[in-house]
Write an enzyme that holds these catalytic residues in place. Structure first.
Site, PDB file in Angstrom:
ATOM      1  N   HIS A   7       0.827  -1.204   0.000  1.00  0.00           N
ATOM      2  CA  HIS A   7       0.000   0.000   0.000  1.00  0.00           C
ATOM      3  C   HIS A   7       0.870   1.266   0.000  1.00  0.00           C
ATOM      4  O   HIS A   7       0.733   2.131  -0.874  1.00  0.00           O
ATOM      5  CB  HIS A   7      -0.918  -0.022   1.226  1.00  0.00           C
ATOM      6  CG  HIS A   7      -1.841   1.157   1.336  1.00  0.00           C
ATOM      7  ND1 HIS A   7      -3.159   1.114   0.967  1.00  0.00           N
ATOM      8  CD2 HIS A   7      -1.636   2.425   1.771  1.00  0.00           C
ATOM      9  CE1 HIS A   7      -3.727   2.297   1.154  1.00  0.00           C
ATOM     10  NE2 HIS A   7      -2.816   3.117   1.655  1.00  0.00           N
ATOM     11  N   GLU A   8       1.768   1.348   0.956  1.00  0.00           N
ATOM     12  CA  GLU A   8       2.597   2.559   1.050  1.00  0.00           C
ATOM     13  C   GLU A   8       3.523   2.691  -0.154  1.00  0.00           C
ATOM     14  O   GLU A   8       3.782   3.796  -0.631  1.00  0.00           O
ATOM     15  CB  GLU A   8       3.392   2.574   2.359  1.00  0.00           C
ATOM     16  CG  GLU A   8       2.549   2.507   3.638  1.00  0.00           C
ATOM     17  CD  GLU A   8       1.425   3.546   3.720  1.00  0.00           C
ATOM     18  OE1 GLU A   8       1.545   4.606   3.061  1.00  0.00           O
ATOM     19  OE2 GLU A   8       0.425   3.286   4.419  1.00  0.00           O
ATOM     20  N   HIS A  18       1.754   4.492  -2.847  1.00  0.00           N
ATOM     21  CA  HIS A  18       1.865   5.955  -2.685  1.00  0.00           C
ATOM     22  C   HIS A  18       3.249   6.433  -3.147  1.00  0.00           C
ATOM     23  O   HIS A  18       3.384   7.458  -3.822  1.00  0.00           O
ATOM     24  CB  HIS A  18       1.676   6.344  -1.220  1.00  0.00           C
ATOM     25  CG  HIS A  18       0.249   6.313  -0.736  1.00  0.00           C
ATOM     26  ND1 HIS A  18      -0.742   7.029  -1.336  1.00  0.00           N
ATOM     27  CD2 HIS A  18      -0.334   5.671   0.314  1.00  0.00           C
ATOM     28  CE1 HIS A  18      -1.896   6.827  -0.689  1.00  0.00           C
ATOM     29  NE2 HIS A  18      -1.677   6.001   0.314  1.00  0.00           N
ATOM     30  N   GLU A  61      -4.713   7.670  -3.259  1.00  0.00           N
ATOM     31  CA  GLU A  61      -5.197   6.447  -2.618  1.00  0.00           C
ATOM     32  C   GLU A  61      -5.509   5.373  -3.668  1.00  0.00           C
ATOM     33  O   GLU A  61      -5.344   4.175  -3.397  1.00  0.00           O
ATOM     34  CB  GLU A  61      -6.442   6.789  -1.792  1.00  0.00           C
ATOM     35  CG  GLU A  61      -6.762   5.824  -0.676  1.00  0.00           C
ATOM     36  CD  GLU A  61      -5.756   5.790   0.463  1.00  0.00           C
ATOM     37  OE1 GLU A  61      -4.916   6.704   0.581  1.00  0.00           O
ATOM     38  OE2 GLU A  61      -5.800   4.810   1.233  1.00  0.00           O
TER      39      GLU A  61
END
Lengths: 500, 500
Positions: free
Chosen positions: A263-264, A267, A293
Site C-alpha cells: 500500500h505505502e 503511494h 489512494e
C-alpha cells in the site's frame, strides 16, 4: 515586479519549506527520541509560520493579484501554476488571520483532548472540541463557497475538486447496495475459507525481505525511498527522489505488513514518478487524496489480492519464508488470503467491507453540515449505522466514534477520498485489462508494462490535473462503481466457492 | 527596539534554523535515499542563506551595536549572550559579503576536488584549491585579528578561545618527547600482547546490544538519543533532548564499534546535560571542540581503556557475546585490547600514537600561515614527519596528505582541538581520582558518581564558559600534558609488562 519567475521563486520557497516540514514529520514518527517532542514543537511552529507568510503574505497576494489581472507575462505552465497557487491561497487566505490562528490552536487542543478521550474511552471529553471545530468550519464555509450547492459540498471540494453530495449520494448508494448483496450471498451460499495459517510466525526480517522485493518488482525504487518502522503507517514524500514508506510489524500476522508495504509503496510509486517539471511547485500542486489512494489501493487490492499475482508470487514468498508455508497449497493460501470479515475498526477492514466504514462517516458528516444534527447525537448515529450496514454492535467509544483522528484535525470531507480511491483503482484496472495480459505479465516476473501504464496515465501528472480528468482521460469514462463491484464479486465468488 | 528580548528572539530563530540544519545533516548521512542529494542541496543552501541573514543581517547588526553601546538593558545572562553573539557575528560579519560567498563556493568546490584527488590518488588535483583556501584565509586573518601574536594564532582562536602558538609549541614539545620515549621503551623492553582474538566474529546486533548497554550505564540516555549506521561516525545534537549518535560496524573488529559508540556517546552525554537555560541560545554558544572531544575521549580512553572498567565490564561483554570469548582470560583480553601500533591513518590510530598525527598537522599548518611554506612542498613535509615521528614510510597521497577532509573545508587550526581533548580528559580524570574510587564504582555497577562529576564540572556549562576556564575551575590548574603522559605510561607499562 510581478513576473512568472517571481511567482515561481516564491512557490519554490514554499516547496522547500514543505520539504523541511515533511522531513521533520517523518522523523517525529519514525524514531525521534521520546523526550524531544517539546523542542520539535517549536521547530514545527516556526515552519508553519514561515510557510503561512510565504503562501499568504503580502508579496504572494500582490503577485496573485497582478498576474491574475494581466496574464500576458505567463506561459501555459505559468497559468497552471497561478491557478494552483490561487487555489492554495484561497483555503487559508480567505479566512481572517486571527480566525485562522484561533482555528489552528483549537485543532491542536482538539488532538490532545481526542487522545485523552480515547484514554478514558469517553466521547464526551472530546465532544466540546468537535463542536468548536464544526462551528469554525460553518463560519468559514461561506467564505470558501463559490458555486457549490450545499455547505458539505464546499468541504468535499477542498479534498476532491469537482466532487459533490449529489454525485456521492448516487455512487455510495450503488456501492452500499452492491456490497450488502454480495455479503449476503457469501454468508448464505459461500464456504468460508480457512485463514488459520495467516497467524503462523514469520520474523520481521523475512517479512521485510519479501515485501520490499515484491514492491520493487512493482517499481518502487529504493534509491529514491526507504522503509522505516512506525505505529500508524504512512508514506512521506520530501520530493520525487525521496518518497519514504513506513510500516508496523506483527510476527503473527505477516499479511498486515506485506499488504501495508504494498500500500505505502503504491503511494511512493506515485511520488517517485511525477514529471520533473513540477519539482519546484509541489507545494501548490499536492496530488489529490483520492487519486493518491487509488494507487496505494491498486497495489494493495488490485495487485495484492489478485489470484494471478499470487500464482506468480506465492512461490517466491514461500521461498523467503521457508519452511513455514511449505505445507500450504496455493488454493488454501489464496482463499485464506482474501477471507472477509466485518470489523469495528476502519483501518483493520478488508477491501469488501472498507467502503461501508466510509459511507457511515460520509452520511454522518453530511448530517452535521447539511442537516445540522447536534454533535451530542453522533455516537448513537454511529452505533445505529454500524448495526445496520455491518451487523456489528459497537461496544464503546474507543472502537466506535473515537477511532479516527480526522475530525480532531478538522478534516471533515476527507473520508470519501478513501472510498473513491478503491473505485478509481478498479476502474483503472478494468481499462488496463483491455491492453495488458496480467496473467502473462505476472508469470513473466517483469512487471514493467503495469508500471509504464500507471506512470503514463496517472503518476506523471502529479497534482497538475484534477482526479476526475485523469480518470476520464485514462479510462474514457466518469466514475463508475460497477468496476469495483465486479472485481469484488469475482474475487469472493472464487474464494468462497459461490455457485455460478 | 534593542531590548534583551529582541536579541534573544533573534538568536532563538538562529537556533531553530541550526536545529533544522542538524536534522538535515544527520538524515543525509544516515539513510537519505541515494538519489535525493540534489534536492537536499537546495534545502541546505536555503537554510544557509536564512541563517546568514539572521546571524549577520541588518537587524542583528543593529541589535549588537545598540546593546553594546548601552548595556543597561541587559542582565548577566543578556551580557553573556551579547558577547557570544558578537563573537559569532565577527567570524563571518567582518568579511565583505562578496568574499564570504566566494569563499563558501571555493570550499564547496574544494571538497569535490579533494574527493577527485583521492580517487586519482593524486594531491596535485587538490593542490590549487588548497592554495585558494589559504589565500582567502590569509586575506581574512587581518580582519579577524584582535591581539593575537601570529597569523596562525588567529585561526587557532576561532576553534579554541585563548589558545596560542606559544602555548601549543610548549605542550606539543613535551607530548612528543614523552610519547616517543614511551614508544621506544615498549619496543625495546616490552612484551607485545596477543590481539588475535579481536578479529573473532561478533554479530552487529550483539555489538550494538553490549555497546549501548555500557554507554547507558555511563549515562547516555536513549530517551534523548538514538543510534544509527553511517560511514564516518559522528554525534549530531539537534537539542539537549535529541543527541543522536552513529557508528559503523565490522563483524571481525568489534573493538571499533564498541569504542566508537563509547566515543560518540561521550559527545552525546555532553549535549544531553547542558543546562536548560541555554536551550534557546545554542546557536551562538557552540561547545568548543576541545572540551567536547575531551568528553568523547574520556569515554573512549579514560573509561574504555581502563583496566578497572574492564574488570567489571568484561564479564558483561563476554555474556552478551557468549560463547565467543569464553576461552579468553581477562588478562589476555585486556592486554590485547590496548595493544598499540603506529598507523598511517589518523582516524585508525590508538590513543598513544594519536597525538603524533595531530602534532604533524599542527606543525604543517603553522608553517603554512606563519612561515609561508609553499603548498607544493606539503606532501614532502608530510612524508618527512611521518617518517621521523611515527617511523612510517608514506607510500602515497591517499594514505598521506589526502586522508583528511578538514583542509578542503577551510578548517585550518582545528586539528589541535583533538589533541587537547586527550589532554583535558586525562587532567579531568586525575582530579576525579582525588575524590572518586573508580575501582569501587565500576565494581558496584552504578556509575552515577562519574556521571554527576562530569555533569557538574563540565557538561552543564555547555558553550557558556571557555574551555580553559572550565579546566581551571574543575582541576585547579592550567593545561598540563603530564597527566596524559602518566595515564599512558601506566596503561602500557601494565599491558606490555615493562620492568618497574
Amino acid at each position: 515586479m510581478a513576473t512568472q519567475q517571481a511567482l515561481l521563486d516564491s512557490i519554490k520557497e514554499q516547496t522547500i519549506l514543505s520539504e523541511i516540514s515533511a522531513l521533520s514529520g517523518w522523523d517525529a514518527l519514525t524514531g525521534m527520541p521520546k523526550d524531544a517532542g517539546h523542542f520539535r514543537a517549536d521547530v514545527d511552529a516556526y515552519l508553519a509560520e514561515k510557510t503561512f507568510q510565504v503562501a499568504t503574505g503580502p508579496q504572494r497576494q500582490q503577485l496573485l493579484e497582478a498576474l491574475s489581472a494581466d496574464k500576458s507575462a505567463l506561459d501555459d505552465f505559468g497559468q497552471l501554476v497561478l491557478a494552483k497557487a490561487q487555489k492554495d491561497f484561497d483555503v487559508t487566505g480567505k479566512i481572517p488571520e486571527k480566525d485562522y490562528i484561533d482555528f489552528q490552536r483549537t485543532l491542536s487542543e482538539a488532538q490532545d483532548y481526542w487522545a485523552q478521550a480515547r484514554e478514558a474511552n469517553d466521547y464526551t471529553i472530546f465532544q466540546p472540541y468537535v463542536e468548536k471545530i464544526i462551528a469554525y468550519l460553518k463560519q468559514f464555509i461561506p467564505l470558501w463557497q463559490t458555486d457549490e450547492a450545499t455547505p458539505y459540498d464546499v468541504l468535499l471540494n477542498q479534498y476532491e475538486p469537482g466532487l459533490s453530495v449529489a454525485k456521492l449520494d448516487a455512487v455510495f448508494d450503488e456501492l452500499k447496495t452492491g456490497i450488502m448483496a454480495l455479503r449476503h450471498r457469501l454468508e448464505t451460499l459461500g464456504t468460508e475459507p480457512d485463514g488459520t495459517f495467516l497467524s503462523r510466525q514469520v520474523s520481521k526480517d523475512k517479512q521485510r525481505e519479501y515485501a520490499l522485493a515484491a514492491s520493487q518488482r512493482l517499481g518502487y525504487d529504493m534509491n529514491k525511498g526507504r522503509l522505516d518502522d512506525t505505529i500508524h503507517p504512512f508514506m512521506e514524500a520530501l520530493n520525487r527522489d525521496d518518497a519514504r514508506i513506513t510500516t508496523r510489524w506483527d510476527e503473527h500476522n505477516f499479511q498486515m505488513a506485506v499488504l501495508g508495504i504494498f500500500h505505502e509503496a503504491g503511494h511512493g510509486l506515485f511520488e517517485q514518478n511525477v514529471a520533473s517539471k513540477y519539482d519546484a511547485v509541489r507545494a501548490v500542486m499536492p496530488i489529490s487524496m483520492s487519486i493518491h489512494e487509488s494507487q496505494s489501493l491498486f497495489n494493495e487490492v488490485m495487485v495484492g489480492r489478485s489470484k494471478a499475482f499470487w500464482q506468480a508470487e506465492y512461490p517466491k514468498m514461500q521461498a523467503v519464508f521457508a519452511p513455514t508455508f511449505d505445507d500450504i497449497s496455493f488454493e488454501t493460501f489464496y482463499n485464506g488470503w482474501i477471507k472477509t470479515e466485518a470489523t469495528l475498526i476502519r483501518t483493520e477492514a478488508d477491501p469488501l467491507t472498507y467502503p461501508l466504514h466510509i459511507i457511515i462517516r460520509y452520511e454522518i458528516e453530511k448530517a452535521i453540515f447539511n442537516d445540522n444534527v447536534p454533535v451530542a447525537e453522533l455516537p448513537q448515529l454511529w452505533r445505529d449505522k454500524y448495526q445496520e450496514y455491518l451487523g456489528l454492535t459497537v461496544p464503546d467509544d474507543l472502537t466506535g466514534i473515537l477511532q479516527d483522528i480526522h475530525w480532531a484535525g478538522g478534516s471533515f470531507g476527507y473520508f470519501p477520498s478513501y472510498a473513491l480511491g478503491h473505485l478509481y483503482a478498479a476502474q483503472f484496472m478494468a481499462t488496463m485489462q483491455k491492453t495488458l495480459d496480467f496473467e502473462q505479465i505476472y508469470a513473466s516476473g517483469d512487471y514493467t508494462p503495469i508500471f509504464e501504464w500507471r506512470k503514463q496515465h496517472i503518476w506523471q501528472h502529479g497534482g497538475a490535473v484534477d482526479p476526475g480528468d485523469i480518470l476520464m482521460a485514462a479510462t474514457g469514462e466518469g466514475l463508475n462503481p460497477q468496476y469495483w463491484l465486479t472485481v469484488m464479486n469475482d474475487l469472493y465468488a472464487t474464494a468462497y466457492q459461490l455457485p455460478k
